[in-house]
Design an enzyme around this catalytic site. Structure first.
Site, PDB file in Angstrom:
ATOM      1  N   LYS A 150       0.854  -1.189   0.000  1.00 33.12           N
ATOM      2  CA  LYS A 150       0.000   0.000   0.000  1.00 33.12           C
ATOM      3  C   LYS A 150       0.885   1.231   0.000  1.00 33.12           C
ATOM      4  O   LYS A 150       2.013   1.187   0.496  1.00 33.12           O
ATOM      5  CB  LYS A 150      -0.897   0.021   1.251  1.00 33.12           C
TER       6      LYS A 150
HETATM    7  P1  NAD Z   1     -13.994   7.295  -2.657  1.00 35.72           P
HETATM    8  O1  NAD Z   1     -13.003   8.383  -2.389  1.00 35.72           O
HETATM    9  O2  NAD Z   1     -14.497   7.065  -4.048  1.00 35.72           O
HETATM   10  O3  NAD Z   1     -15.317   7.490  -1.735  1.00 35.72           O
HETATM   11  C1  NAD Z   1     -15.247   7.636  -0.354  1.00 35.72           C
HETATM   12  C2  NAD Z   1     -16.634   8.028   0.159  1.00 35.72           C
HETATM   13  O4  NAD Z   1     -16.606   8.047   1.584  1.00 35.72           O
HETATM   14  C3  NAD Z   1     -17.085   9.413  -0.264  1.00 35.72           C
HETATM   15  O5  NAD Z   1     -18.496   9.418  -0.416  1.00 35.72           O
HETATM   16  C4  NAD Z   1     -16.684  10.278   0.933  1.00 35.72           C
HETATM   17  O6  NAD Z   1     -17.448  11.479   1.036  1.00 35.72           O
HETATM   18  C5  NAD Z   1     -16.992   9.341   2.070  1.00 35.72           C
HETATM   19  N1  NAD Z   1     -16.207   9.595   3.285  1.00 35.72           N
HETATM   20  C6  NAD Z   1     -14.887   9.864   3.374  1.00 35.72           C
HETATM   21  N2  NAD Z   1     -14.545  10.044   4.662  1.00 35.72           N
HETATM   22  C7  NAD Z   1     -15.663   9.844   5.394  1.00 35.72           C
HETATM   23  C8  NAD Z   1     -15.964   9.887   6.776  1.00 35.72           C
HETATM   24  N3  NAD Z   1     -15.009  10.175   7.672  1.00 35.72           N
HETATM   25  N4  NAD Z   1     -17.230   9.629   7.176  1.00 35.72           N
HETATM   26  C9  NAD Z   1     -18.185   9.339   6.278  1.00 35.72           C
HETATM   27  N5  NAD Z   1     -17.964   9.292   4.943  1.00 35.72           N
HETATM   28  C10 NAD Z   1     -16.732   9.549   4.527  1.00 35.72           C
HETATM   29  O7  NAD Z   1     -13.318   5.978  -2.064  1.00 35.72           O
HETATM   30  P2  NAD Z   1     -13.671   4.465  -2.407  1.00 35.72           P
HETATM   31  O8  NAD Z   1     -12.772   4.009  -3.498  1.00 35.72           O
HETATM   32  O9  NAD Z   1     -15.142   4.314  -2.541  1.00 35.72           O
HETATM   33  O10 NAD Z   1     -13.138   3.741  -1.080  1.00 35.72           O
HETATM   34  C11 NAD Z   1     -13.916   3.665   0.095  1.00 35.72           C
HETATM   35  C12 NAD Z   1     -13.333   2.600   1.004  1.00 35.72           C
HETATM   36  O11 NAD Z   1     -13.294   1.345   0.310  1.00 35.72           O
HETATM   37  C13 NAD Z   1     -11.897   2.831   1.484  1.00 35.72           C
HETATM   38  O12 NAD Z   1     -11.773   2.253   2.769  1.00 35.72           O
HETATM   39  C14 NAD Z   1     -11.061   2.038   0.487  1.00 35.72           C
HETATM   40  O13 NAD Z   1      -9.780   1.670   1.013  1.00 35.72           O
HETATM   41  C15 NAD Z   1     -11.971   0.832   0.320  1.00 35.72           C
HETATM   42  N6  NAD Z   1     -11.752   0.047  -0.903  1.00 35.72           N
HETATM   43  C16 NAD Z   1     -11.863   0.593  -2.127  1.00 35.72           C
HETATM   44  C17 NAD Z   1     -11.719  -0.207  -3.249  1.00 35.72           C
HETATM   45  C18 NAD Z   1     -11.911   0.330  -4.641  1.00 35.72           C
HETATM   46  O14 NAD Z   1     -11.853  -0.467  -5.585  1.00 35.72           O
HETATM   47  N7  NAD Z   1     -12.183   1.623  -4.814  1.00 35.72           N
HETATM   48  C19 NAD Z   1     -11.403  -1.570  -3.121  1.00 35.72           C
HETATM   49  C20 NAD Z   1     -11.296  -2.107  -1.837  1.00 35.72           C
HETATM   50  C21 NAD Z   1     -11.487  -1.292  -0.735  1.00 35.72           C
END
Ligand code: NAD
Length: 421
Positions: free
Chosen positions: A111
């Protein structure tokens, strides 16, 4: 509030270790391997000097942690956020090791992160930060070494700059150095939907396991980014009624079900939920405690802790985000009999399709969306069943079962490879 306790509970690397220790104990892992698998293989911190648009120079800090290379090259995203910390990157790297092993794709875990606020940077500044970061970590990444991907605050454009900088330095076209690229640059069909679709597949399998029917269920989704919004849309496609969704500023709730088409269109335009008029306004804390059947925390870490776990009413929690529940919360959720699909299984659809992207890049031959979806479906269902089976055989929670499955696979190859030196 006890701040000391809260911060220990909320340190992601300690949270990972707490579960690792339980799973390693159940597996009877030998002390030497226990030490090896608990410790990241390599971590580097780099300074990233950048000439900003106003002519000033700012020095950003970047990290890359490779937790394990035992099963293959490291794999894991890069996060751009103002509050990135090394312990968070370490935890996320280790989770990638266990996640890749749970879905049995031939990668280790890594990461990266840069301490910066992408919202406050211009496109040109983001490009310079990205390219300088790549130059700094050039020696440890590569298609056979370490393959980054997007995470919070990074996207396909940033992956395109990453791939370009790496390819220019290597003197050849090397798209397989990163995944999550735009389709026209070697990205895979189905990658954008993959994580949310994987969440849906896990929920669908959990419903079958619990003899519940999707069309009788309601769900609340925290987060409306890539994982949150797509999980909501995918769950709706199997008949689940989505009653709440949120972003960092708060959520909207409508007991009758949200109009996801309007919400998607609004998000595509404004990137936030503010301004929508399709339900009552709630806080993120309230969303987690709604009387729903399915809860999908898909935003960030540490949202379900020992302080609010008792108030969770959902029957199923599917962790779209990485690390949304603390180890303190685990115990309470277990006592309440909540069926938790842990992050290293629930959100593994993303890395599974990232693996497909890497494979397609190396073959220079691309699959149809259906081929991608069918292969992912197969892997997710097989992994779900393996975790549930492990939980039943060892009388442990799904989370500890998933850790056991992942740790056992990494331990097996580490034993075979032996200790060099
Ligand atoms: P993103 O940036 O597209 O979306 C994040 C969302 O969470 C947004 O709506 C944001 O406003 C909200 N957010 C951020 N901080 C917040 C808080 N403190 N309280 C409430 N809402 C909050 O990110 P993503 O790609 O959707 O990733 C979200 C999670 O999923 C992360 O933990 C990431 O590590 C995990 N993840 C993502 C993927 C992927 O393929 N994108 C894969 C596995 C895991």
């Amino acid at each position: 509030m006890n701040h000391t306790k809260a911060s220990a509970e909320e340190n992601p690397f300690e949270a990972m270790h707490a579960r690792f220790d339980l799973a390693a104990g159940k597996l009877g892992l030998e002390p030497g391997l226990y030490q090896i698998l608990r410790t990241p293989d390599r971590e580097i911190t780099v300074a990233i000097p950048v000439v900003m648009d106003d002519g000033s120079i700012q020095v950003f800090t970047g990290y890359r942690v490779q937790h394990s290379l035992a099963r293959g090259p490291a794999k894991g995203g890069i996060r751009y956020a103002p509050n990135v910390e090394i312990d968070e990157v370490r935890a996320l790297a280790a989770w990638m090791t266990w996640k890749c092993a749970v879905v049995n794709v031939p990668f280790g875990g890594g990461k990266g992160g840069i301490i910066c606020d992408p919202q406050k940077l211009t496109k040109g500044e983001l490009e310079k930060i990205t390219r300088r970061y790549v130059a700094r970590i050039m020696d440890i990444v590569g298609p056979d070494r370490d393959i980054p991907a997007p995470d919070m605050g990074t996207d396909g454009q940033i992956m395109a700059w990453f791939m370009d900088t790496y390819s220019v330095h290597q003197g050849k076209f090397l798209p397989s150095v990163v995944t999550g690229k735009p389709i026209s640059l070697g990205g895979s069909l189905g990658r954008i939907e993959a994580t949310g679709r994987g969440v849906m597949i896990c929920v669908r399998e959990a419903l079958k396991h619990l003899a519940m029917k999707a069309e009788h269920c309601t769900a609340a989704v925290q987060g409306s980014g890539n994982v949150g919004l797509i999980s909501a849309l995918q769950l709706a496609s199997i008949g689940v009624k989505i009653v709440a969704i949120s972003d960092i500023a708060g959520g909207i709730y409508n007991q009758k079900g949200l109009d996801l088409a309007t919400i998607s269109a609004h998000l595509a335009k404004t990137k936030r939920l503010e301004g929508l008029d399709c339900g009552e306004t709630i806080t993120n804390a309230q969303l987690l405690e709604l009387p729903v059947d399915i809860l999908v925390p898909a935003a960030t870490e540490n949202v379900i802790t020992s302080r609010n776990a008792q108030n969770i009413k959902a029957r199923i929690i599917a962790e779209g985000a990485n690390g949304p529940c603390t180890a303190g919360a685990d115990k309470i959720l277990d006592q309440k009999g909540i069926f938790v699909v842990p992050d290293i299984l629930a959100n593994a659809g993303g890395v599974t399709v990232s693996y497909f992207e890497w494979v397609q890049n190396r073959m220079a031959f691309f699959w149809t969306q259906k081929e991608v979806e069918d292969r992912m479906e197969h892997i997710m269902c097989e992994s779900f069943n393996a975790v549930v089976d492990m939980a039943r055989r060892f009388s442990v929670s799904n989370r500890i079962a998933a850790y056991m499955l992942g740790i056992d696979r990494v331990a097996t190859v580490t034993r075979m490879r032996g200790i060099y030196g």
